[in-house]
Scaffold this motif. Structure first.
Motif, PDB file in Angstrom:
ATOM      1  N   SER A   1      -1.691  -4.649  -9.582  1.00  0.00           N
ATOM      2  CA  SER A   1      -0.866  -5.053  -8.440  1.00  0.00           C
ATOM      3  C   SER A   1      -1.146  -6.496  -8.040  1.00  0.00           C
ATOM      4  CB  SER A   1      -1.133  -4.122  -7.251  1.00  0.00           C
ATOM      5  OG  SER A   1      -0.812  -2.784  -7.568  1.00  0.00           O
ATOM      6  N   VAL A   2      -2.418  -6.892  -8.141  1.00  0.00           N
ATOM      7  CA  VAL A   2      -2.775  -8.279  -7.818  1.00  0.00           C
ATOM      8  C   VAL A   2      -2.132  -9.233  -8.824  1.00  0.00           C
ATOM      9  CG1 VAL A   2      -4.692  -9.908  -7.535  1.00  0.00           C
ATOM     10  CG2 VAL A   2      -4.926  -7.555  -6.740  1.00  0.00           C
TER      11      VAL A   2
ATOM     12  N   PHE B   1     -15.693 -15.449  -7.594  1.00  0.00           N
ATOM     13  CA  PHE B   1     -14.526 -15.116  -6.780  1.00  0.00           C
ATOM     14  C   PHE B   1     -13.346 -14.863  -7.720  1.00  0.00           C
ATOM     15  CE2 PHE B   1     -10.568 -15.978  -4.603  1.00  0.00           C
ATOM     16  CZ  PHE B   1     -10.724 -15.232  -3.446  1.00  0.00           C
ATOM     17  N   PRO B   2     -12.559 -13.845  -7.431  1.00  0.00           N
ATOM     18  CA  PRO B   2     -12.632 -12.907  -6.308  1.00  0.00           C
ATOM     19  C   PRO B   2     -13.781 -11.918  -6.459  1.00  0.00           C
ATOM     20  CG  PRO B   2     -10.887 -12.274  -7.824  1.00  0.00           C
ATOM     21  CD  PRO B   2     -11.400 -13.591  -8.320  1.00  0.00           C
ATOM     22  N   THR B   3     -14.081 -11.212  -5.360  1.00  0.00           N
ATOM     23  CA  THR B   3     -15.169 -10.223  -5.365  1.00  0.00           C
ATOM     24  C   THR B   3     -14.594  -8.863  -4.981  1.00  0.00           C
ATOM     25  OG1 THR B   3     -15.686 -10.887  -3.090  1.00  0.00           O
ATOM     26  CG2 THR B   3     -16.990 -11.875  -4.862  1.00  0.00           C
ATOM     27  N   PRO B   4     -13.990  -8.166  -5.928  1.00  0.00           N
ATOM     28  CA  PRO B   4     -13.352  -6.882  -5.601  1.00  0.00           C
ATOM     29  C   PRO B   4     -14.367  -5.781  -5.338  1.00  0.00           C
ATOM     30  CG  PRO B   4     -13.296  -7.274  -7.965  1.00  0.00           C
ATOM     31  CD  PRO B   4     -13.839  -8.532  -7.345  1.00  0.00           C
TER      32      PRO B   4
ATOM     33  N   PRO C   1      -6.825  -7.564   0.963  1.00  0.00           N
ATOM     34  CA  PRO C   1      -5.655  -8.405   1.266  1.00  0.00           C
ATOM     35  C   PRO C   1      -5.996  -9.882   1.459  1.00  0.00           C
ATOM     36  CG  PRO C   1      -5.550  -6.353   2.492  1.00  0.00           C
ATOM     37  CD  PRO C   1      -6.889  -6.379   1.823  1.00  0.00           C
ATOM     38  N   MET C   2      -7.122 -10.186   2.097  1.00  0.00           N
ATOM     39  CA  MET C   2      -7.502 -11.582   2.340  1.00  0.00           C
ATOM     40  C   MET C   2      -7.745 -12.308   1.011  1.00  0.00           C
ATOM     41  SD  MET C   2     -10.604 -13.112   4.693  1.00  0.00           S
ATOM     42  CE  MET C   2      -9.943 -12.289   6.145  1.00  0.00           C
ATOM     43  N   GLN C   3      -8.366 -11.613   0.064  1.00  0.00           N
ATOM     44  CA  GLN C   3      -8.614 -12.230  -1.246  1.00  0.00           C
ATOM     45  C   GLN C   3      -7.305 -12.441  -2.007  1.00  0.00           C
ATOM     46  OE1 GLN C   3     -11.834 -10.939  -3.685  1.00  0.00           O
ATOM     47  NE2 GLN C   3     -13.073 -10.224  -1.966  1.00  0.00           N
ATOM     48  N   ILE C   4      -6.371 -11.509  -1.856  1.00  0.00           N
ATOM     49  CA  ILE C   4      -5.075 -11.638  -2.539  1.00  0.00           C
ATOM     50  C   ILE C   4      -4.318 -12.844  -1.995  1.00  0.00           C
ATOM     51  CG2 ILE C   4      -2.843 -10.520  -2.956  1.00  0.00           C
ATOM     52  CD1 ILE C   4      -4.366  -7.819  -2.779  1.00  0.00           C
TER      53      ILE C   4
END
Length: 310
Positions: free
Chosen positions: A16-17, A37-40, A52-55
């Motif tokens: 989805s990302v 980064f990103p750190t899922p 959501p903030m990372q997306i």
């Protein structure tokens, strides 16, 4: 019920990302390993979940990459610096708009080589080689190809434009030839692919990145590519495919070459000819866009670091 609600709150899965940001799954994984980064988070099955903030941050980084900025520099910036950069429409690094490209295309149609050359050198000096390739040359080649497909340009104009660009790159690169560097990357095309402009563009990016291009020329049989790669002790082989080359033949050729190449040699493939290849090819780093080249390079550096570190 409670578990699924918790997962939904944690974020979106990597597929989805990829859809939301335009960044490939491979790119997201490479950045995670190389830049932290990103750190899922991870769900119960160990699959990545992105907040959501990372997306939003990833989408912002992708927008800036499309304007010519390098991912490594962007990922080092905090949120405020990214926002400031996103709001700055710098004329120096902005991608040419449609009106600018129309002017360049008119020079191609009227065979105005002098105007093209003057503007090429001006833009190269202003932007630097890397941004020049990504911001000017790549979109202009796309426009020329579209004009040719609509019969607005003849084969004569398209060939003249390509030859002029090749001459420009050869002239500039002759004064930039590296004495060393890594990775060592062998540049060639498969049999039947005679276009070399893509190879010159990759060569330019390699030189800027302090890598070492090993030039083999176009139309090399697969067994000879393998032999050259071993004799020249390269770290990677990079092939270029134009729109004239069949995507099915390109995919099959890449699978054959990957099977024959030693495991320690990476295989990269770029150009407009790989864009229709939707399904990943195991062991091959595809470069449908020029910014994807830096992901292949970063991936090699990560693997090299792992080997050096034991």
């Amino acid at each position: 019920m409670h578990a699924s609600t918790k997962n939904a709150a944690a974020g979106l899965p990597i597929a989805s990302v990829e859809r939301e940001t335009g960044l490939s799954k491979d790119t997201l994984r490479v950045w995670e390993r190389r830049y932290g980064f990103p750190t899922p988070e991870r769900d119960a099955n160990g699959e990545r979940l992105y907040a959501p903030m990372q997306i939003r941050r990833l989408a912002q980084i992708k927008r800036l990459m499309d304007r010519g900025h390098r991912p490594g520099k962007l990922l080092a910036l905090d949120e405020a610096a990214l926002l400031a950069l996103d709001e700055t429409r710098s004329a120096t690094f902005a991608t040419p708009d449609e009106q600018q490209l129309d002017v360049w295309l008119r020079w191609v149609k009227t065979h105005d080589s002098d105007a093209l050359q003057r503007q090429f050198y001006r833009e190269m000096a202003k932007r630097g080689m890397s941004n020049f390739v990504q911001d000017i040359v790549a979109p202009l080649i796309s426009r020329v190809g579209e004009a040719w497909s609509r019969n607005e340009l003849g084969i004569f104009e398209e060939h003249l434009f390509s030859q002029h660009l090749e001459k420009l790159f050869r002239t500039v690169l002759s004064n930039m030839a590296p004495q060393g560097g890594s990775p060592r990357v062998l540049l060639t095309t498969l049999s039947g692919e005679e276009h070399t402009l893509g190879l010159l563009m990759v060569e330019a990016l390699l030189v800027v990145e302090d890598a070492y291009p090993v030039l083999l020329g176009p139309q090399t049989p697969i067994d000879e590519i393998v032999r050259a790669a071993q004799i020249k002790q390269v770290d990677a082989v990079c092939l270029s495919f134009s729109t004239a080359y069949s995507p099915a033949l390109a995919a099959q050729g890449l699978r054959d070459l990957r099977r024959m190449l030693p495991e320690g040699i990476d295989l990269w493939a770029g150009g407009y000819g790989v864009k229709p290849i939707r399904k990943p090819i195991e062991g091959v780093c595809l470069i449908p866009e020029f910014q994807d080249f830096f992901d292949c390079l970063a991936n090699w550096q990560i693997k090299r670091g792992a080997k050096v570190g034991g």
